[in-house]
Design a protein around this motif. Structure first.
Motif, mmCIF file in Angstrom:
data_model
loop_
_atom_site.group_PDB
_atom_site.id
_atom_site.type_symbol
_atom_site.label_atom_id
_atom_site.label_comp_id
_atom_site.label_asym_id
_atom_site.label_seq_id
_atom_site.Cartn_x
_atom_site.Cartn_y
_atom_site.Cartn_z
ATOM 1 N N ARG A 120 35.498 18.904 32.115
ATOM 2 C CA ARG A 120 34.255 19.619 31.877
ATOM 3 C C ARG A 120 33.683 20.089 33.210
ATOM 4 N NH1 ARG A 120 32.376 18.097 26.575
ATOM 5 N NH2 ARG A 120 33.388 16.192 25.821
ATOM 6 N N GLY A 121 33.350 21.349 33.285
ATOM 7 C CA GLY A 121 32.812 21.900 34.515
ATOM 8 C C GLY A 121 33.864 22.254 35.542
ATOM 9 N N GLY A 122 35.136 22.091 35.167
ATOM 10 C CA GLY A 122 36.221 22.361 36.107
ATOM 11 C C GLY A 122 36.584 23.829 36.213
ATOM 12 N N GLY A 123 36.003 24.661 35.362
ATOM 13 C CA GLY A 123 36.248 26.095 35.443
ATOM 14 C C GLY A 123 37.456 26.541 34.636
ATOM 15 N N ILE A 124 37.536 27.862 34.418
ATOM 16 C CA ILE A 124 38.597 28.401 33.569
ATOM 17 C C ILE A 124 39.922 28.550 34.295
ATOM 18 C CG2 ILE A 124 36.939 29.600 32.103
ATOM 19 C CD1 ILE A 124 37.605 32.177 33.489
ATOM 20 N N PRO A 237 26.829 37.447 41.484
ATOM 21 C CA PRO A 237 27.295 36.466 42.471
ATOM 22 C C PRO A 237 28.706 36.010 42.124
ATOM 23 C CG PRO A 237 25.741 35.463 40.940
ATOM 24 C CD PRO A 237 25.713 36.932 40.657
ATOM 25 N N THR A 238 29.539 35.794 43.107
ATOM 26 C CA THR A 238 30.927 35.400 42.856
ATOM 27 C C THR A 238 31.110 33.907 43.127
ATOM 28 O OG1 THR A 238 31.589 35.929 45.127
ATOM 29 C CG2 THR A 238 31.745 37.691 43.490
ATOM 30 N N ILE A 239 32.112 33.339 42.451
ATOM 31 C CA ILE A 239 32.427 31.911 42.652
ATOM 32 C C ILE A 239 33.875 31.722 43.073
ATOM 33 C CG2 ILE A 239 30.639 31.046 41.118
ATOM 34 C CD1 ILE A 239 32.670 30.858 38.901
ATOM 35 N N GLY A 240 34.545 32.820 43.407
ATOM 36 C CA GLY A 240 35.883 32.698 43.978
ATOM 37 C C GLY A 240 37.034 32.762 43.007
ATOM 38 N N TRP A 241 36.858 33.424 41.869
ATOM 39 C CA TRP A 241 37.983 33.585 40.960
ATOM 40 C C TRP A 241 39.065 34.437 41.608
ATOM 41 C CZ3 TRP A 241 35.447 35.138 35.619
ATOM 42 C CH2 TRP A 241 34.788 34.020 35.095
ATOM 43 N N PRO A 242 40.331 34.127 41.310
ATOM 44 C CA PRO A 242 41.417 34.967 41.835
ATOM 45 C C PRO A 242 41.502 36.286 41.075
ATOM 46 C CG PRO A 242 42.307 33.288 40.372
ATOM 47 C CD PRO A 242 40.842 32.978 40.522
ATOM 48 N N SER A 243 41.980 37.336 41.740
ATOM 49 C CA SER A 243 42.257 38.592 41.041
ATOM 50 C C SER A 243 43.440 38.379 40.111
ATOM 51 C CB SER A 243 42.574 39.710 42.033
ATOM 52 O OG SER A 243 41.457 39.973 42.855
ATOM 53 N N ILE A 244 43.437 39.066 38.971
ATOM 54 C CA ILE A 244 44.547 38.918 38.032
ATOM 55 C C ILE A 244 45.140 40.276 37.714
ATOM 56 C CG2 ILE A 244 43.612 36.807 37.000
ATOM 57 C CD1 ILE A 244 42.704 38.517 34.606
ATOM 58 N N SER A 245 46.418 40.280 37.400
ATOM 59 C CA SER A 245 47.133 41.496 37.015
ATOM 60 C C SER A 245 47.112 41.604 35.491
ATOM 61 C CB SER A 245 48.570 41.431 37.522
ATOM 62 O OG SER A 245 48.577 41.380 38.928
ATOM 63 N N PRO A 246 47.354 42.796 34.893
ATOM 64 C CA PRO A 246 47.525 44.046 35.628
ATOM 65 C C PRO A 246 46.193 44.599 36.115
ATOM 66 C CG PRO A 246 47.660 44.464 33.288
ATOM 67 C CD PRO A 246 47.503 42.971 33.443
ATOM 68 N N ASN A 247 46.269 45.620 36.915
ATOM 69 C CA ASN A 247 45.103 46.308 37.466
ATOM 70 C C ASN A 247 44.373 45.506 38.539
ATOM 71 O OD1 ASN A 247 44.801 47.088 34.113
ATOM 72 N ND2 ASN A 247 45.171 48.722 35.589
ATOM 73 N N GLU A 248 44.918 44.308 38.875
ATOM 74 C CA GLU A 248 44.263 43.476 39.884
ATOM 75 C C GLU A 248 42.757 43.372 39.622
ATOM 76 O OE1 GLU A 248 45.678 41.612 42.258
ATOM 77 O OE2 GLU A 248 47.588 42.193 41.352
ATOM 78 N N MET A 249 42.421 42.896 38.461
ATOM 79 C CA MET A 249 41.021 42.794 38.060
ATOM 80 C C MET A 249 40.272 41.796 38.935
ATOM 81 S SD MET A 249 41.251 42.867 33.909
ATOM 82 C CE MET A 249 39.463 42.932 33.792
ATOM 83 N N ASP A 250 39.153 42.225 39.495
ATOM 84 C CA ASP A 250 38.360 41.320 40.312
ATOM 85 C C ASP A 250 37.470 40.458 39.413
ATOM 86 O OD1 ASP A 250 36.245 42.934 39.512
ATOM 87 O OD2 ASP A 250 36.040 43.924 41.461
ATOM 88 N N GLU A 251 36.689 39.591 40.040
ATOM 89 C CA GLU A 251 35.903 38.631 39.277
ATOM 90 C C GLU A 251 34.888 39.300 38.354
ATOM 91 O OE1 GLU A 251 32.752 35.093 40.303
ATOM 92 O OE2 GLU A 251 34.612 35.186 41.487
#
Length: 290
Positions: A120-124, A237-251
């Motif tokens: 719980r609270g560990g993030g997605i 505000p960002t919390i440091g999610w990684p970019s994901i493909s496709p399209n290199e989606m930002d947070e």
């Protein structure tokens, strides 16, 4: 942090015998609670059974439901006609680490039962969510409770956590997403039965109703583009999610996309909740009735 006791959840652990024994025991318990001690009625059961047994090879199944009690899983699969004793077909399920994995014995048992610990609270993007994603990538069945916690109130479906949406987006093959709504488990295992505690055993002579919906469709390429466009106008505000493909989606784009998918799922679950009330009023249920 490493994955807790992941080796016990492997299909070939000790030849698969411990897993089969757990599913035989838990399956028997679920059948007794669902069909002998209580009355369980299921609408549209055939859709669920077909997808569990006969969906296309390599296509994952992701079922989502509300969370009424600590017994929802596995007892909700104990209805007549469901292959609950088949460990190979059985679901993987996200389970609260602080409840199901707080000692070695419980961790081993729940791992054998194809449970994945979630902090719980560990993030997605916690490592165990990546483990769930790996099972979807293998074409497995995963069940989640996207509300994130038990709620025994007769109230609209709450805002969903984004973890389930993130799995849908990141899976190499988009899963078949099947919404389910149920009620009655809050009476079988009430949170505050005596002195604010749950009963030591499931209660009897209660009515459990399960509504299985139809698979949801997500046009992910279009939804990604919409999310990217929308996010350009947002300042979050960002919390440091990684970019994901496709399209290199930002947070920011991910947040927009996950919110949209979660709301679509929540709307479907809420429709099933409303649908269940009409059936309860009529006293009429289809497909299977135990």
């Amino acid at each position: 942090m490493g994955r807790k006791m992941e080796w016990a959840g492997l299909a070939n652990h000790m030849g698969g015998i411990p897993r089969k024994l757990v599913f035989m025991a838990v399956g028997a318990f679920s059948k007794i609670v669902a069909t002998r001690l209580n009355s369980t009625s299921v609408h549209n059961a055939n859709t669920l059974i077909h997808l569990v047994q006969s969906r296309p090879s390599g296509v994952p199944l992701l079922t989502v439901s509300n969370h009424m009690s600590t017994l929802d899983d596995p007892v909700m699969w104990g209805f007549k006609g469901f292959p609950i004793f088949n460990a190979k077909l059985a679901r993987w399920v996200l389970a609260a680490e602080d409840i199901c994995f707080n000692n070695t014995v419980l961790s081993y048992f729940f791992r054998l039962g194809k449970c994945i610990p979630i902090t719980r609270g560990g993030g997605i993007y916690q490592d165990h969510m990546n483990e769930a994603l790996e099972h979807l990538s293998d074409g497995a069945w995963l069940h989640t409770f996207p509300e994130g916690k038990v709620s025994q109130e007769d109230a609209p479906i709450r805002r969903l956590k984004w973890g389930t949406a993130s799995l849908i987006v990141r899976a190499p093959v988009t899963p078949i997403v099947l919404p389910i709504f149920h009620n009655g488990f809050e009476k079988v295992m009430p949170e505050k039965y005596f002195c604010g505690r749950r009963p030591p055993f499931p209660l009897c002579n209660k009515n459990v109703n399960i509504i299985v919906g139809e698979p949801l469709e997500f046009d992910l390429p279009r939804m990604r583009q919409t999310a990217i466009s929308t996010s350009r106008n947002l300042s979050l505000p960002t919390i440091g999610w990684p970019s994901i493909s496709p399209n290199e989606m930002d947070e920011a784009a991910q947040r927009c996309l996950y919110a949209t998918i979660s709301e679509q799922i929540r709307t479907a679950m809420e429709s099933l909740r409303i649908f269940s009330k009409s059936f309860q009023a009529k006293g009429s249920w289809g497909s299977w009735s135990d």
